[in-house]
Design an enzyme around this catalytic site. Structure first.
Site, PDB file in Angstrom:
ATOM      1  N   LYS A  43       0.837  -1.205   0.000  1.00 31.54           N
ATOM      2  CA  LYS A  43       0.000   0.000   0.000  1.00 31.54           C
ATOM      3  C   LYS A  43       0.877   1.262   0.000  1.00 31.54           C
ATOM      4  O   LYS A  43       0.609   2.220  -0.716  1.00 31.54           O
ATOM      5  CB  LYS A  43      -0.879  -0.026   1.250  1.00 31.54           C
ATOM      6  CG  LYS A  43      -2.224   0.610   1.054  1.00 31.54           C
ATOM      7  CD  LYS A  43      -3.108   0.341   2.249  1.00 31.54           C
ATOM      8  CE  LYS A  43      -4.195   1.375   2.329  1.00 31.54           C
ATOM      9  NZ  LYS A  43      -5.000   1.248   3.526  1.00 31.54           N
ATOM     10  N   ARG A  88      -7.849  -5.531   2.705  1.00 35.41           N
ATOM     11  CA  ARG A  88      -8.457  -6.408   3.718  1.00 35.41           C
ATOM     12  C   ARG A  88      -7.617  -7.704   3.830  1.00 35.41           C
ATOM     13  O   ARG A  88      -6.928  -8.080   2.886  1.00 35.41           O
ATOM     14  CB  ARG A  88      -9.898  -6.756   3.346  1.00 35.41           C
ATOM     15  CG  ARG A  88     -10.049  -7.551   2.029  1.00 35.41           C
ATOM     16  CD  ARG A  88     -10.188  -9.033   2.322  1.00 35.41           C
ATOM     17  NE  ARG A  88     -10.365  -9.861   1.183  1.00 35.41           N
ATOM     18  CZ  ARG A  88      -9.389 -10.528   0.583  1.00 35.41           C
ATOM     19  NH1 ARG A  88      -8.136 -10.390   0.976  1.00 35.41           N
ATOM     20  NH2 ARG A  88      -9.653 -11.346  -0.417  1.00 35.41           N
ATOM     21  N   LYS A 147     -12.977 -21.308   0.628  1.00 40.21           N
ATOM     22  CA  LYS A 147     -12.145 -21.445  -0.582  1.00 40.21           C
ATOM     23  C   LYS A 147     -11.328 -22.738  -0.551  1.00 40.21           C
ATOM     24  O   LYS A 147     -11.207 -23.409  -1.573  1.00 40.21           O
ATOM     25  CB  LYS A 147     -11.219 -20.228  -0.712  1.00 40.21           C
ATOM     26  CG  LYS A 147     -10.641 -20.060  -2.099  1.00 40.21           C
ATOM     27  CD  LYS A 147     -10.206 -18.635  -2.344  1.00 40.21           C
ATOM     28  CE  LYS A 147      -9.961 -18.367  -3.805  1.00 40.21           C
ATOM     29  NZ  LYS A 147      -9.760 -16.970  -4.105  1.00 40.21           N
ATOM     30  N   GLU A 207      -2.599 -10.156  -3.122  1.00 41.14           N
ATOM     31  CA  GLU A 207      -3.351 -10.002  -4.367  1.00 41.14           C
ATOM     32  C   GLU A 207      -3.684  -8.520  -4.552  1.00 41.14           C
ATOM     33  O   GLU A 207      -4.239  -7.891  -3.658  1.00 41.14           O
ATOM     34  CB  GLU A 207      -4.653 -10.802  -4.338  1.00 41.14           C
ATOM     35  CG  GLU A 207      -5.389 -10.712  -5.680  1.00 41.14           C
ATOM     36  CD  GLU A 207      -6.811 -11.239  -5.654  1.00 41.14           C
ATOM     37  OE1 GLU A 207      -7.099 -12.156  -6.429  1.00 41.14           O
ATOM     38  OE2 GLU A 207      -7.621 -10.736  -4.860  1.00 41.14           O
TER      39      GLU A 207
HETATM   40  P1  0O2 Z   1     -13.501 -12.261  -1.881  1.00 48.15           P
HETATM   41  O1  0O2 Z   1     -14.619 -12.278  -0.928  1.00 48.15           O
HETATM   42  O2  0O2 Z   1     -13.673 -11.179  -2.903  1.00 48.15           O
HETATM   43  O3  0O2 Z   1     -12.156 -12.248  -1.273  1.00 48.15           O
HETATM   44  P2  0O2 Z   1     -11.495 -18.496  -7.553  1.00 48.15           P
HETATM   45  O4  0O2 Z   1     -12.228 -18.155  -8.839  1.00 48.15           O
HETATM   46  O5  0O2 Z   1     -11.806 -17.532  -6.434  1.00 48.15           O
HETATM   47  O6  0O2 Z   1     -11.620 -19.906  -7.165  1.00 48.15           O
HETATM   48  P3  0O2 Z   1      -9.008 -17.165  -8.071  1.00 48.15           P
HETATM   49  O7  0O2 Z   1      -7.918 -17.595  -8.991  1.00 48.15           O
HETATM   50  O8  0O2 Z   1      -8.578 -16.657  -6.726  1.00 48.15           O
HETATM   51  O9  0O2 Z   1      -9.978 -18.401  -7.869  1.00 48.15           O
HETATM   52  O10 0O2 Z   1      -9.954 -16.158  -8.785  1.00 48.15           O
HETATM   53  P4  0O2 Z   1      -9.759 -14.782  -9.509  1.00 48.15           P
HETATM   54  O11 0O2 Z   1     -10.427 -14.904 -10.807  1.00 48.15           O
HETATM   55  O12 0O2 Z   1      -8.364 -14.280  -9.520  1.00 48.15           O
HETATM   56  O13 0O2 Z   1     -10.665 -13.833  -8.600  1.00 48.15           O
HETATM   57  C1  0O2 Z   1     -10.484 -13.685  -7.245  1.00 48.15           C
HETATM   58  C2  0O2 Z   1     -11.216 -12.460  -6.734  1.00 48.15           C
HETATM   59  O14 0O2 Z   1     -11.588 -11.582  -7.809  1.00 48.15           O
HETATM   60  C3  0O2 Z   1     -12.520 -12.772  -6.054  1.00 48.15           C
HETATM   61  O15 0O2 Z   1     -12.288 -13.059  -4.718  1.00 48.15           O
HETATM   62  C4  0O2 Z   1     -13.291 -11.467  -6.215  1.00 48.15           C
HETATM   63  O16 0O2 Z   1     -12.825 -10.496  -5.309  1.00 48.15           O
HETATM   64  C5  0O2 Z   1     -12.883 -11.041  -7.601  1.00 48.15           C
HETATM   65  N1  0O2 Z   1     -13.772 -11.605  -8.634  1.00 48.15           N
HETATM   66  C6  0O2 Z   1     -13.473 -12.552  -9.535  1.00 48.15           C
HETATM   67  N2  0O2 Z   1     -14.505 -12.787 -10.342  1.00 48.15           N
HETATM   68  C7  0O2 Z   1     -15.502 -11.964  -9.965  1.00 48.15           C
HETATM   69  C8  0O2 Z   1     -16.827 -11.730 -10.444  1.00 48.15           C
HETATM   70  O17 0O2 Z   1     -17.325 -12.361 -11.372  1.00 48.15           O
HETATM   71  N3  0O2 Z   1     -17.565 -10.779  -9.785  1.00 48.15           N
HETATM   72  C9  0O2 Z   1     -17.058 -10.067  -8.741  1.00 48.15           C
HETATM   73  N4  0O2 Z   1     -17.849  -9.157  -8.170  1.00 48.15           N
HETATM   74  N5  0O2 Z   1     -15.806 -10.271  -8.258  1.00 48.15           N
HETATM   75  C10 0O2 Z   1     -15.038 -11.200  -8.860  1.00 48.15           C
HETATM   76  P5  0O2 Z   1     -13.114 -14.169  -3.932  1.00 48.15           P
HETATM   77  O18 0O2 Z   1     -12.181 -15.257  -3.544  1.00 48.15           O
HETATM   78  O19 0O2 Z   1     -14.322 -14.557  -4.712  1.00 48.15           O
HETATM   79  O20 0O2 Z   1     -13.610 -13.612  -2.606  1.00 48.15           O
END
Ligand code: 0O2
Length: 237
Positions: free
Chosen positions: A50, A75, A85, A171
């Site tokens: 950050k 966060r 997850k 991330e």
């Molecule tokens: P949170 O609550 O946001 O932390 P995964 O698809 O999660 O099994 P990966 O490789 O971690 O595997 O996914 P990716 O595609 O890099 O995306 C991870 C995060 O991107 C998500 O976190 C969301 O924050 C965001 N994201 C990805 N796709 C979408 C979507 O279609 N809509 C929205 N609103 N956000 C998205 P998490 O883990 O879902 O949870």
């Protein structure tokens, strides 16, 4: 991504500071302490990245006379999201498993005004020699089928503690204000259990994502037109 800086869950905080009268198995206290320790490390990693982003924003705002970064949110992942997850991926539910397999325990979201700012900020960050890029997912050039757009990077950064240096993964999601607005509503849809007309709403959201992408592009072009006219000082009457 739920945005709240909560390195220690209330549950495990209460276990660590439980009154003497209640007998808590040593193993539970020790695991809670380990969890607290690891989450503290992720929080520190967030702080390091950050700060780098804030420095870049300050420098770019002097150079370009405008802030490329509108907002930075961060966060550490909530315990329930971590468990969900790991379960979804068929992985063991343990601290080691989390550290080994999850790259988004520490998360930073950078909100930019324009699409070109996203790539400029990302490039400047990864050029720093203490940052290692682990993975990049460009959902702006390759949007998800539902319309989701954002630039994702997993970066590794060394964090110095009292007796050791630890490489920590963070991330970083970078997106425009409009993309963020869209993702917040989509997130609501994702986490609602039963939604009437879910198919129609998803389709409407997908169409909105297209409109937003066109608007982002148009805003960028208008800004370029304004900037290409150079600095002109308006004379006051
Ligand atoms: P949170 O609550 O946001 O932390 P995964 O698809 O999660 O099994 P990966 O490789 O971690 O595997 O996914 P990716 O595609 O890099 O995306 C991870 C995060 O991107 C998500 O976190 C969301 O924050 C965001 N994201 C990805 N796709 C979408 C979507 O279609 N809509 C929205 N609103 N956000 C998205 P998490 O883990 O879902 O949870």
């Amino acid at each position: 991504m739920n945005i709240s800086m909560n390195p220690n869950s209330e549950l495990e905080q209460s276990i660590v500071s439980v009154p003497d009268v209640v007998q808590v198995p040593d193993i539970l206290v020790s695991q809670a302490r380990q969890f607290q320790q690891v989450m503290m490390m992720y929080t520190c990693a967030i702080r390091e990245v950050k700060t780098k982003l804030e420095v870049l924003n300050d420098e770019l705002s002097v150079r370009n006379q405008r802030n490329p970064i509108e907002m930075i949110k961060s966060r550490v992942k909530k315990p329930m999201s971590i468990v969900e997850k790991l379960q979804r991926r068929g992985l063991p539910i343990s601290l080691e498993s989390m550290v080994d397999h999850l790259d988004d325990v520490a998360g930073i979201r950078v909100i930019c005004s324009f699409v070109d700012d996203i790539y400029e900020v990302a490039d400047m960050l990864v050029r720093q020699d203490d940052i290692t890029v682990v993975a990049i997912k460009d959902y702006i050039k390759n949007p998800k089928p539902n319309g989701y757009r954002s630039y994702h990077m997993i970066v590794e950064i060394p964090v110095f503690f009292s007796d050791c240096k630890k490489p920590m993964r963070v991330e970083v999601q970078i997106r425009t204000i409009a993309m963020d607005f869209w993702a917040s509503l989509d997130h609501q849809l994702k986490y609602k259990k039963e939604v009437v007309n879910e198919k129609e709403i998803s389709e409407e959201l997908r169409q909105c994502a297209e409109v937003i992408a066109q608007t982002d592009q148009k805003m960028y072009e208008i800004r370029q037109q304004i900037e290409s006219q150079g600095v002109q000082v308006r004379r006051s009457s």
